[in-house]
Design an enzyme around this catalytic site. Structure first.
Site, PDB file in Angstrom:
ATOM      1  N   HIS A   1      30.611 -36.843  -3.142  1.00 16.61           N
ATOM      2  CA  HIS A   1      30.546 -37.437  -4.474  1.00 16.61           C
ATOM      3  C   HIS A   1      31.252 -36.569  -5.527  1.00 16.61           C
ATOM      4  O   HIS A   1      30.907 -36.654  -6.703  1.00 16.61           O
ATOM      5  CB  HIS A   1      29.095 -37.672  -4.871  1.00 16.61           C
TER       6      HIS A   1
ATOM      7  N   ARG B   1       1.764   1.087  -6.031  1.00 18.50           N
ATOM      8  CA  ARG B   1       1.739   0.268  -4.825  1.00 18.50           C
ATOM      9  C   ARG B   1       0.382  -0.383  -4.586  1.00 18.50           C
ATOM     10  O   ARG B   1       0.268  -1.233  -3.707  1.00 18.50           O
ATOM     11  CB  ARG B   1       2.104   1.122  -3.602  1.00 18.50           C
TER      12      ARG B   1
ATOM     13  N   ASN C   1       0.341   0.871   6.057  1.00 21.45           N
ATOM     14  CA  ASN C   1       0.941  -0.053   5.100  1.00 21.45           C
ATOM     15  C   ASN C   1       1.656  -1.126   5.890  1.00 21.45           C
ATOM     16  O   ASN C   1       2.460  -0.815   6.767  1.00 21.45           O
ATOM     17  CB  ASN C   1       1.937   0.681   4.191  1.00 21.45           C
ATOM     18  N   GLY C   2       1.365  -2.404   5.610  1.00 20.31           N
ATOM     19  CA  GLY C   2       2.056  -3.480   6.299  1.00 20.31           C
ATOM     20  C   GLY C   2       1.113  -4.407   7.020  1.00 20.31           C
ATOM     21  O   GLY C   2      -0.035  -4.604   6.615  1.00 20.31           O
TER      22      GLY C   2
ATOM     23  N   GLU D   1      20.554 -20.320  -4.640  1.00 25.04           N
ATOM     24  CA  GLU D   1      20.239 -18.896  -4.697  1.00 25.04           C
ATOM     25  C   GLU D   1      21.383 -18.060  -4.129  1.00 25.04           C
ATOM     26  O   GLU D   1      21.747 -17.024  -4.691  1.00 25.04           O
ATOM     27  CB  GLU D   1      18.946 -18.614  -3.914  1.00 25.04           C
TER      28      GLU D   1
ATOM     29  N   GLU E   1      26.196 -13.093  -9.470  1.00 24.47           N
ATOM     30  CA  GLU E   1      25.560 -11.999 -10.218  1.00 24.47           C
ATOM     31  C   GLU E   1      26.171 -10.641  -9.909  1.00 24.47           C
ATOM     32  O   GLU E   1      26.398  -9.841 -10.826  1.00 24.47           O
ATOM     33  CB  GLU E   1      24.061 -11.942  -9.877  1.00 24.47           C
TER      34      GLU E   1
ATOM     35  N   LYS F   1      16.997  -6.808 -16.111  1.00 23.54           N
ATOM     36  CA  LYS F   1      15.950  -7.184 -15.173  1.00 23.54           C
ATOM     37  C   LYS F   1      14.971  -8.184 -15.787  1.00 23.54           C
ATOM     38  O   LYS F   1      14.598  -9.166 -15.165  1.00 23.54           O
ATOM     39  CB  LYS F   1      15.196  -5.930 -14.704  1.00 23.54           C
TER      40      LYS F   1
ATOM     41  N   TRP G   1      -3.550  -1.969  -1.962  1.00 24.55           N
ATOM     42  CA  TRP G   1      -3.548  -3.278  -2.590  1.00 24.55           C
ATOM     43  C   TRP G   1      -4.077  -4.225  -1.528  1.00 24.55           C
ATOM     44  O   TRP G   1      -3.445  -4.449  -0.501  1.00 24.55           O
ATOM     45  CB  TRP G   1      -2.140  -3.688  -3.019  1.00 24.55           C
TER      46      TRP G   1
ATOM     47  N   LYS H   1      23.334 -15.299  -6.379  1.00 27.51           N
ATOM     48  CA  LYS H   1      23.422 -13.889  -6.020  1.00 27.51           C
ATOM     49  C   LYS H   1      24.873 -13.428  -5.962  1.00 27.51           C
ATOM     50  O   LYS H   1      25.219 -12.338  -6.411  1.00 27.51           O
ATOM     51  CB  LYS H   1      22.747 -13.636  -4.665  1.00 27.51           C
TER      52      LYS H   1
ATOM     53  N   CYS I   1       0.835  -1.195   0.000  1.00 35.45           N
ATOM     54  CA  CYS I   1       0.000   0.000   0.000  1.00 35.45           C
ATOM     55  C   CYS I   1       0.871   1.247   0.000  1.00 35.45           C
ATOM     56  O   CYS I   1       2.052   1.202   0.325  1.00 35.45           O
ATOM     57  CB  CYS I   1      -0.907   0.010   1.225  1.00 35.45           C
TER      58      CYS I   1
END
Length: 607
Positions: free
Chosen positions: A502, A27, A98-99, A479, A486, A602, A74, A483, A2
């Site tokens: 292994h 938002r 918001n939250g 991940e 990247e 992106k 939202w 990161k 929001c």
């Protein structure tokens, strides 16, 4: 996610609030509202749907008053109706939020026992009623606001105006961003500087736990202990792109610190904290009847799907295939009649995902997309869509979008488990409660920033790094390695810890940091044994674990960082934040372009 805005000014507030809300509409646009103080009393205008509906209401029923607050929503808890639209209020106070307020259910019960009558099911109204109760007891607005903040838990940003105080506005933040704008004889507050850009270029950002008292003369800032503090006022550039970082050095850093709010917003779309049930939107398939599920995506989104595979197979006992979209489209696998698929994407425009979607639909599969952009091609062309609420993600390396995807996959896994009668009502309630605690725990992970930065100083010296995990932590190891590659350009690989013996153990020496994701649980002892094998060969073990794992791992690990102790459904999300934060600090130390790493974009819209 929001958007909130507030003004204590010289001119009518409503037009300024409406313009600021237009800049915050990204938002949320399920509903919107404005409240101002008219002759000392709070008056509201709210409307369901996009901001144009609120503008039409204001044209028919104008609002005067120079002090006010606004909100664009939202919907995450409660339907997107006018009744649930912010601002919420009583005759004494009005609030935008918001939250997530995690303990709203117990506070609501307490207030209802005292006679409070609630009009909505939103968690926001709990704060409003709590604040109203304190005011009714005779507390002044500032004392009541401070006391109310100490009663609520979660990740949130708030702004409030009070009847009888036409030049007063209060604001607070905990786990959600909030900026204060300085004008000449007027003051502003907004979810980000983008909203305030037309109003002022002089901005101060609230630190975690801060709250502020605004009037036409300026702002007084207080920390979580009510101690008066100073917050630096900076002059921002006019463009939204330039001001969007706030006090952060990079967009990625800002987006890392948005994890708690994004997770709260996303989870509250699908979890009912009152009944502890999963409330999924209408799906294009019946999870109880499909014989097999295919998950596909690219990059970090695929790793979110890989974690989802573990969860869905374990909780729903539904067979799952997981494949990167660029391979699925050419592998042309046999697809089971009556099967279904989940595609995951931040942008919803990636070419490989769109090609996989076409292949899956041609194969008779019903396709559900998990996507952050509801108007995207993938959302439009799928049979159904489940939305993450991550907001715009400017940094190329996905952070908050990834954890939002994990949050959605966790909700789907629980929902599928209930549909297939593999989970009882008690199981669903237990798992839902655990997910509702994730935003608060995410904030605790971010509090480990200094320790993770110290760890990064060691990792930054390396040419090669290994990440290890087992079970649903294995994709998070991937991940972490992704990161680091990247944004720091250090070679890194992620492995299932049990696979070390292994082959990969041949890489171990005293120059290779081994980043272990090792929460306690059924796989802890096996993972610890794998790590001891690496340590015996000179490996530098650096582990993330919980309180129960610190002692055993400290016997042979060079560094151990304690994360919150959580269950199997929450641990991958919290460890993801930790490894993302580690990669960020390594990249900063290496001096790379964190937000725009070389060779990357992106949204990849070409093959």
């Amino acid at each position: 996610m929001c958007g909130i805005v507030g003004v204590v000014g010289k001119a009518d507030a409503a037009p300024l609030l409406l313009e600021a809300l237009r800049r915050l509409e990204y938002r949320g646009y399920d509903s919107a509202g404005i409240a101002t103080l008219v002759d000392g009393h709070v008056e509201r205008r709210r409307a369901e749907g996009k901001l144009g509906n609120l503008a039409a209401v204001l044209e028919r029923e104008p609002l005067s008053g120079t002090t006010g607050i606004g909100h664009t929503r939202w919907a995450t808890h409660g339907a997107p109706t006018e009744r649930n639209a912010h601002p919420h209020g009583t005759r004494r106070v009005s609030v935008v939020h918001n939250g997530i307020i995690e303990n709203h259910a117990e506070l609501r019960a307490e207030l209802e026992a005292k006679g409070a009558v609630f009009e909505t099911e939103t968690d926001t109204e709990t704060f409003v009623r709590l604040l109203d109760d304190l005011l009714a007891q005779g507390l002044a607005p500032q004392a009541a606001f401070s006391a109310a903040l100490k009663r609520v838990h979660g990740a949130f940003a708030l702004a409030a105006v009070f009847t009888g105080h036409p030049k007063l506005l209060m604001a607070a933040r905990q786990g959600a961003p909030l900026a204060v704008g300085f004008g000449e004889g007027e003051m502003f507050v907004g979810s980000d500087a983008l909203a305030l850009a037309p109003l002022t270029r002089r901005i101060a950002y609230l630190d975690e736990g801060d709250w502020a008292v605004l009037d036409t003369d300026g702002a007084a800032f207080f920390d979580a202990r009510d101690r008066s503090v100073e917050r630096q006022v900076v002059v921002t550039a006019v463009s939204g792109a330039a001001v969007g970082k706030g006090n952060y050095r990079h967009f990625m850093e800002k987006e890392l610190h948005e994890h708690p709010a994004v997770l709260g917003d996303t989870l509250r779309q699908y979890l009912d904290p009152k009944t502890l049930e999963v409330r999924l939107p209408r799906l294009p398939f019946d999870p109880a009847r499909i014989p097999r599920l295919t998950i596909s995506a690219c990059g970090s989104a695929f790793l979110a799907g890989a974690v989802g595979r573990y969860w869905i197979e374990q909780l729903a006992r539904l067979p799952v295939d997981a494949d990167v979209a660029s391979e699925l489209r050419y592998r042309n696998p046999p697809l089971v009649e009556g099967g279904a698929a989940i595609l995951i994407s931040q942008s919803g425009e990636t070419a490989d995902n769109m090609a996989a979607l076409k292949l899956l639909r041609q194969g008779g599969q019903k396709v559900l997309s998990v996507v952050n952009v509801p108007e995207s091609s993938m959302a439009r062309e799928s049979d159904g869509a489940v939305l993450t609420v991550a907001g715009p993600e400017i940094g190329v390396a996905s952070t908050k979008a990834f954890t939002a995807q994990l949050a959605v996959m966790a909700c789907l896994a629980i929902g599928f488990g209930r549909s297939r009668r593999e989970l009882s009502t008690i199981d669903e309630g237990r798992l839902t409660q655990a997910l509702l605690e994730v935003p608060g725990n995410a904030a605790l992970v971010l509090e480990k920033d200094a320790q993770i930065r110290e760890l990064a100083a060691e990792v930054a010296k390396a040419r090669d790094v290994l990440f290890l995990g087992r079970g649903s932590l294995y994709p998070i190891a991937l991940e972490g390695a992704l990161k680091l590659k990247e944004i720091s350009y250090i070679h890194a690989e992620g492995y299932a810890a049990g696979e070390m013996k292994h082959g990969p153990i041949a890489l171990i020496d005293n120059l290779v940091p081994v980043i272990a994701l090792c929460p306690t649980g059924p796989l802890f002892e096996k993972t610890a044994s794998n790590l001891q094998e690496a340590a015996a060969r000179g490996g530098r073990i650096m582990a993330f674990t919980d309180a129960d794992g610190v002692g055993p791992l400290s016997r042979f690990a060079e560094r151990v960082i304690e994360l919150p102790k959580v269950g199997d459904l929450s641990a991958p999300i919290l460890h993801a934040i930790a490894v993302q934060l580690l990669a960020y600090h390594v990249a900063v130390l290496k001096g790379t372009d964190v937000d725009q790493p070389r060779n990357l974009a992106k949204s990849v819209t070409v093959e």
